[in-house]
Design a protein around this motif. Sequence first.
Motif, short mmCIF file in Angstrom:
data_model
loop_
_atom_site.label_atom_id
_atom_site.label_comp_id
_atom_site.label_asym_id
_atom_site.label_seq_id
_atom_site.Cartn_x
_atom_site.Cartn_y
_atom_site.Cartn_z
N UNK A 62 46.10 -2.72 14.87
CA UNK A 62 46.04 -1.87 13.69
C UNK A 62 44.61 -1.70 13.17
N UNK A 63 43.62 -2.18 13.95
CA UNK A 63 42.22 -1.93 13.62
C UNK A 63 41.55 -2.99 12.78
N UNK A 64 42.29 -4.02 12.35
CA UNK A 64 41.68 -5.08 11.54
C UNK A 64 40.79 -5.95 12.43
N UNK A 65 39.54 -6.12 12.00
CA UNK A 65 38.57 -6.89 12.78
C UNK A 65 38.58 -8.34 12.33
N UNK A 66 38.95 -9.25 13.21
CA UNK A 66 39.02 -10.67 12.87
C UNK A 66 38.16 -11.49 13.82
N UNK A 67 37.93 -12.76 13.47
CA UNK A 67 37.14 -13.61 14.35
C UNK A 67 37.68 -15.03 14.35
N UNK A 68 37.32 -15.76 15.41
CA UNK A 68 37.79 -17.12 15.61
C UNK A 68 36.70 -18.09 15.15
N UNK A 69 36.96 -18.77 14.02
CA UNK A 69 35.95 -19.68 13.47
C UNK A 69 35.73 -20.91 14.34
N UNK A 70 36.71 -21.24 15.18
CA UNK A 70 36.52 -22.39 16.07
C UNK A 70 35.58 -22.08 17.22
N UNK A 71 35.41 -20.76 17.50
CA UNK A 71 34.48 -20.36 18.56
C UNK A 71 33.11 -20.06 17.98
N UNK A 72 33.08 -19.55 16.75
CA UNK A 72 31.83 -19.10 16.11
C UNK A 72 30.80 -20.22 16.07
N UNK A 73 29.53 -19.88 16.40
CA UNK A 73 28.46 -20.89 16.37
C UNK A 73 27.51 -20.66 15.19
N UNK A 74 27.82 -19.67 14.35
CA UNK A 74 26.99 -19.42 13.16
C UNK A 74 25.58 -18.96 13.48
N UNK A 75 25.41 -18.14 14.53
CA UNK A 75 24.07 -17.72 14.93
C UNK A 75 23.52 -16.60 14.05
N UNK A 76 24.42 -15.79 13.47
CA UNK A 76 23.97 -14.73 12.56
C UNK A 76 23.81 -13.36 13.21
N UNK A 77 24.05 -13.25 14.53
CA UNK A 77 23.88 -11.96 15.21
C UNK A 77 24.78 -10.88 14.61
N UNK A 78 26.02 -11.24 14.22
CA UNK A 78 26.94 -10.25 13.67
C UNK A 78 26.38 -9.66 12.39
N UNK A 79 25.67 -10.49 11.61
CA UNK A 79 25.07 -10.01 10.36
C UNK A 79 24.01 -8.95 10.65
#
Lengths: 299, 188
Positions: free
Chosen positions: B82-99
């Motif tokens: 349905x187009x909702x963009x989600x992410x997996x916090x257990x995978x995320x490394x907090x690098x900041x690239x998405x920002x």
Amino acid sequence: MTRRAIIVVAASMMLASAACAADSQIWGGMIITNIPEYGKDQSRNLGPLFTYLQGNFFRSIFLGILLGIPAVFLCHYLVFGPKVFSHDGERIYVFTLFNRIIHLLAAVSFVILVPTGFMIVFGAYLGGGALVTYARHLHGIATIVFAVSVVPMFVFWFVEMLPAMDDIKWFFMLGGYLSRKKQEVPAGKFNGGQKVWFWLATIGGLVMIVTGGAMYLQDFGLGIAGGLGMSQIDLLRLAAIVHNLLAFAVVAFFFTHVYMSLFAIKGSINSIITGYKEEDEVKHLHSSYYRKLKQVRKA
Amino acid sequence: MSNGQARMKFYCDTTRCIECFACSVACSEAHELPVGISRRKVVTMHEGIPGKEYSISIACMHCTDAPCEQVCPVDCFYIREDGIVLHDKNKCIGCGYCLYACPFGAPQFPRDGAFGTKGAMDKCTMCAGGPEETNSARERHLYGHNRIAEGKVPICAAVCATNALLVGDAEEVSTIYRKRVSSRGKGA
């Protein structure tokens, strides 16, 4: 009492971070004014550029470097073989104890920085999560070690690393590495290739520290972005692009440096451990430097 | 009506937003967000200048071609049907690239590690939780309340007193906004 003090300090730090968030350059009012900087005609388009480069090329280029350069060196080793010099002659003292300790610090930091950097780039294949997060933290900690070593290294080798006529000749014959023949190669204490690596590792290394530090701190004010006439988010985008592009060169030359010292010239690693180089090696690979030493000795 | 699968979008009608901060406060409260993290923000532009002042509520816009998803080095993002963009916090490394990739400054990073290192990224989920088991305590802890799974409207739009903040299928949202613009004769 101590516990209470810790809680007070922790709470005030949390409040400080909340206060920072309110007038943050990224998440404050500028969150709206930053939007047109993304993709509008008059903007620098750093956001779309970073997305395009990171989304399509950076990972593949790093893979190419990681596999390609060792493959090239393997072929070189098989075709031309290593340079072997006599260890029977006199030994020439080239690196002081201070040189060697500082170089050791830089070496240790690079041995951590490069693999952890690759772990971040290829994080998806490692499943992300705690492993890659710790790699990222280690990448930051090793930066401190590198930052300590880079300034003295720059200072004590600066003069000998300045470009000279020998370097042009060196580049035209690629330092004699594309030949099995043992010949006298034009070079001072450091050859053209070493000089490129030196400038890349010191000036480039400082740029890596600054851009990496910007990404680590992320929401720092300091007026740096404003002074450069750009928004904080565009500064971070620029830092990320520069950090990756420069990393290609730094990693490629680091691999070359390791290949030269460990494989291409047999036993040359010893000079940065003991401080002494074999006379035969200096005579052939640093011929101008050798002649100068002989003249000094005669006088 | 939309043809086929809905694509969920937010839209904030700036002629209606009265800067009451209800959306932002309700969001932080519903998802029990830590201090310093605010998934939805209300910003007032040109404050005090008559005719130019307006307020807008902003969060993750759940882009169709989400740039965050394209740059993530650990591929922790996923886009629901349905187009909702989600992410997996257990995978995320907090690098900041998405920002850096995001046009809207949506991703935020709690400084929860030692020496204030960045933790896993946090952003608006359109009240749709995350990859953990739906409505589990774990999902609630990491991503907040999953209202979509309960058939409810995202809390920000639900509490908006002037109906400035619209959420739903992109075509439905644009139909409502088009009607408003034509009835008041300006503001497109």
